[in-house]
Design a protein around this motif. Structure first.
Motif, PDB file in Angstrom:
ATOM      1  N   PRO A 278      36.624  31.027  30.727  1.00 46.59           N
ATOM      2  CA  PRO A 278      37.946  31.410  30.234  1.00 46.59           C
ATOM      3  C   PRO A 278      39.051  31.354  31.300  1.00 46.59           C
ATOM      4  N   LYS A 279      40.130  30.659  30.967  1.00 47.61           N
ATOM      5  CA  LYS A 279      41.237  30.443  31.915  1.00 47.61           C
ATOM      6  C   LYS A 279      41.841  31.736  32.441  1.00 47.61           C
ATOM      7  N   GLY A 280      41.970  32.711  31.595  1.00 48.78           N
ATOM      8  CA  GLY A 280      42.581  33.968  31.998  1.00 48.78           C
ATOM      9  C   GLY A 280      41.692  34.862  32.826  1.00 48.78           C
ATOM     10  N   ARG A 281      40.512  34.365  33.188  1.00 43.60           N
ATOM     11  CA  ARG A 281      39.558  35.166  33.962  1.00 43.60           C
ATOM     12  C   ARG A 281      39.000  34.403  35.156  1.00 43.60           C
ATOM     13  N   ARG A 282      39.741  33.470  35.665  1.00 46.76           N
ATOM     14  CA  ARG A 282      39.280  32.674  36.811  1.00 46.76           C
ATOM     15  C   ARG A 282      39.932  33.170  38.105  1.00 46.76           C
ATOM     16  N   SER A 283      39.470  32.617  39.204  1.00 50.66           N
ATOM     17  CA  SER A 283      39.976  32.965  40.547  1.00 50.66           C
ATOM     18  C   SER A 283      39.781  34.443  40.847  1.00 50.66           C
ATOM     19  N   VAL A 284      38.604  34.941  40.486  1.00 52.80           N
ATOM     20  CA  VAL A 284      38.260  36.337  40.759  1.00 52.80           C
ATOM     21  C   VAL A 284      36.953  36.376  41.542  1.00 52.80           C
ATOM     22  N   CYS A 285      36.860  37.327  42.473  1.00 53.97           N
ATOM     23  CA  CYS A 285      35.583  37.516  43.156  1.00 53.97           C
ATOM     24  C   CYS A 285      34.689  38.358  42.246  1.00 53.97           C
ATOM     25  N   TYR A 286      33.497  38.682  42.721  1.00 59.62           N
ATOM     26  CA  TYR A 286      32.522  39.314  41.838  1.00 59.62           C
ATOM     27  C   TYR A 286      32.846  40.772  41.489  1.00 59.62           C
ATOM     28  N   ASP A 287      33.047  41.621  42.486  1.00 62.73           N
ATOM     29  CA  ASP A 287      33.258  43.045  42.199  1.00 62.73           C
ATOM     30  C   ASP A 287      34.235  43.681  43.199  1.00 62.73           C
ATOM     31  N   ARG A 288      34.525  44.950  43.010  1.00 67.07           N
ATOM     32  CA  ARG A 288      35.501  45.682  43.821  1.00 67.07           C
ATOM     33  C   ARG A 288      35.084  45.721  45.292  1.00 67.07           C
ATOM     34  N   GLU A 289      33.817  45.958  45.563  1.00 70.24           N
ATOM     35  CA  GLU A 289      33.338  45.993  46.944  1.00 70.24           C
ATOM     36  C   GLU A 289      33.620  44.659  47.645  1.00 70.24           C
ATOM     37  N   ALA A 290      33.389  43.563  46.941  1.00 69.43           N
ATOM     38  CA  ALA A 290      33.645  42.231  47.503  1.00 69.43           C
ATOM     39  C   ALA A 290      35.134  42.030  47.753  1.00 69.43           C
ATOM     40  N   LEU A 291      35.957  42.461  46.819  1.00 73.19           N
ATOM     41  CA  LEU A 291      37.414  42.315  46.962  1.00 73.19           C
ATOM     42  C   LEU A 291      37.899  43.091  48.179  1.00 73.19           C
ATOM     43  N   GLU A 292      37.447  44.321  48.317  1.00 68.95           N
ATOM     44  CA  GLU A 292      37.899  45.163  49.422  1.00 68.95           C
ATOM     45  C   GLU A 292      37.373  44.691  50.781  1.00 68.95           C
ATOM     46  N   SER A 293      36.289  43.924  50.775  1.00 69.58           N
ATOM     47  CA  SER A 293      35.751  43.420  52.039  1.00 69.58           C
ATOM     48  C   SER A 293      36.565  42.239  52.581  1.00 69.58           C
ATOM     49  N   ARG A 294      37.376  41.622  51.745  1.00 65.08           N
ATOM     50  CA  ARG A 294      38.197  40.484  52.184  1.00 65.08           C
ATOM     51  C   ARG A 294      39.421  41.017  52.925  1.00 65.08           C
ATOM     52  N   LYS A 295      39.596  40.592  54.141  1.00 60.54           N
ATOM     53  CA  LYS A 295      40.746  41.035  54.930  1.00 60.54           C
ATOM     54  C   LYS A 295      41.979  40.186  54.630  1.00 60.54           C
ATOM     55  N   LYS A 296      41.773  38.913  54.285  1.00 60.03           N
ATOM     56  CA  LYS A 296      42.874  37.997  53.995  1.00 60.03           C
ATOM     57  C   LYS A 296      42.638  37.314  52.657  1.00 60.03           C
ATOM     58  N   HIS A 297      43.723  36.922  52.021  1.00 59.22           N
ATOM     59  CA  HIS A 297      43.682  36.124  50.801  1.00 59.22           C
ATOM     60  C   HIS A 297      42.821  36.747  49.708  1.00 59.22           C
ATOM     61  N   GLN A 298      43.088  38.012  49.435  1.00 58.23           N
ATOM     62  CA  GLN A 298      42.348  38.680  48.367  1.00 58.23           C
ATOM     63  C   GLN A 298      42.763  38.123  47.013  1.00 58.23           C
TER      64      GLN A 298
ATOM     65  N   THR B 147      38.714  41.300  40.049  1.00 58.30           N
ATOM     66  CA  THR B 147      37.296  40.994  40.138  1.00 58.30           C
ATOM     67  C   THR B 147      36.722  40.809  38.738  1.00 58.30           C
ATOM     68  N   ALA B 148      35.616  40.094  38.656  1.00 56.00           N
ATOM     69  CA  ALA B 148      34.968  39.874  37.366  1.00 56.00           C
ATOM     70  C   ALA B 148      34.491  41.200  36.763  1.00 56.00           C
ATOM     71  N   ILE B 149      33.860  42.031  37.572  1.00 59.56           N
ATOM     72  CA  ILE B 149      33.340  43.305  37.060  1.00 59.56           C
ATOM     73  C   ILE B 149      34.470  44.224  36.603  1.00 59.56           C
ATOM     74  N   ASP B 150      35.540  44.332  37.389  1.00 61.88           N
ATOM     75  CA  ASP B 150      36.662  45.193  37.001  1.00 61.88           C
ATOM     76  C   ASP B 150      37.318  44.702  35.710  1.00 61.88           C
ATOM     77  N   MET B 151      37.517  43.393  35.604  1.00 63.37           N
ATOM     78  CA  MET B 151      38.141  42.846  34.394  1.00 63.37           C
ATOM     79  C   MET B 151      37.260  43.099  33.170  1.00 63.37           C
ATOM     80  N   ALA B 152      35.971  42.842  33.305  1.00 62.21           N
ATOM     81  CA  ALA B 152      35.057  43.042  32.175  1.00 62.21           C
ATOM     82  C   ALA B 152      35.052  44.510  31.745  1.00 62.21           C
TER      83      ALA B 152
END
Length: 188
Positions: free
Chosen positions: A85-105, A109-114
């Protein structure tokens, strides 16, 4: 539409039910032995589930009935769009993964959106079952539920279809790509 009370207006409900009925009737191979009148009767008693289906639809998922749980009486919907689905792309897997990214977050996330949509990511098994009903993700890929032991080590899994074969791959859970989203499941 209010996301707090997760209710659709009467007009939105009617429009969604019409869309779902047309998709149901056009794709009978996905739900052999089921009839739309029974599905609609169930949907009309589940306002919050209709809201979730509308979220699936509005993000490009094209939800459709893919089964019926005989034990619970629930109908099972999966996202059946040809590509993730187009409206659900360019997302990392979960919140922990998102917060671990220091740049270009990524934005989400897929889990948060779901979770916000009231649906669950497909499991690998569900993804493979979906692929028995048609050909999906020929140009995109979709995050699927990742086992805890893989996630604990920083990874996540996703699937796609290439060379007439369904593949399951791994990536860092913090990765995100324009062609990777997720597909959801909802029981009604």
């Amino acid at each position: 539409m209010s996301k707090k009370n997760k209710m659709l207006s009467l007009e939105q409900c009617e429009e969604l039910l019409q869309t779902l009925q047309e998709r149901f009737e056009k794709n009978m191979n996905r739900h052999q032995g089921l009839d739309w009148a029974t599905v609609q009767a169930k949907l009309e008693t589940k306002a919050e589930k209709l809201w979730s289906l509308n979220e699936m639809e509005s993000t490009g998922g094209e939800p459709d009935v893919v089964g019926h749980d005989e034990n619970t009486g629930e109908f099972i919907f999966y996202d059946c769009a040809k590509e993730s689905p187009k409206g659900r792309r360019s997302v990392c897997y979960d919140r922990e993964a998102l917060e671990s990214r220091k740049k270009h977050q990524p934005e989400n996330t897929a889990i948060d959106m779901a979770t916000a949509m009231g649906i669950e990511l497909l499991t690998e098994e569900q993804y493979r079952a979906l692929q028995e009903l048609g050909t999906f993700d020929l140009k995109t890929s979709s995050w699927v539920q990742t086992p805890a032991n893989i996630r604990k080590l920083g990874g996540a899994i996703f699937c796609d279809r290439r060379y007439d074969t369904v593949f399951m791959y791994h990536n860092g859970a913090d990765s995100y790509y324009a062609a990777r989203g997720f597909r959801g499941a909802l029981k009604v």
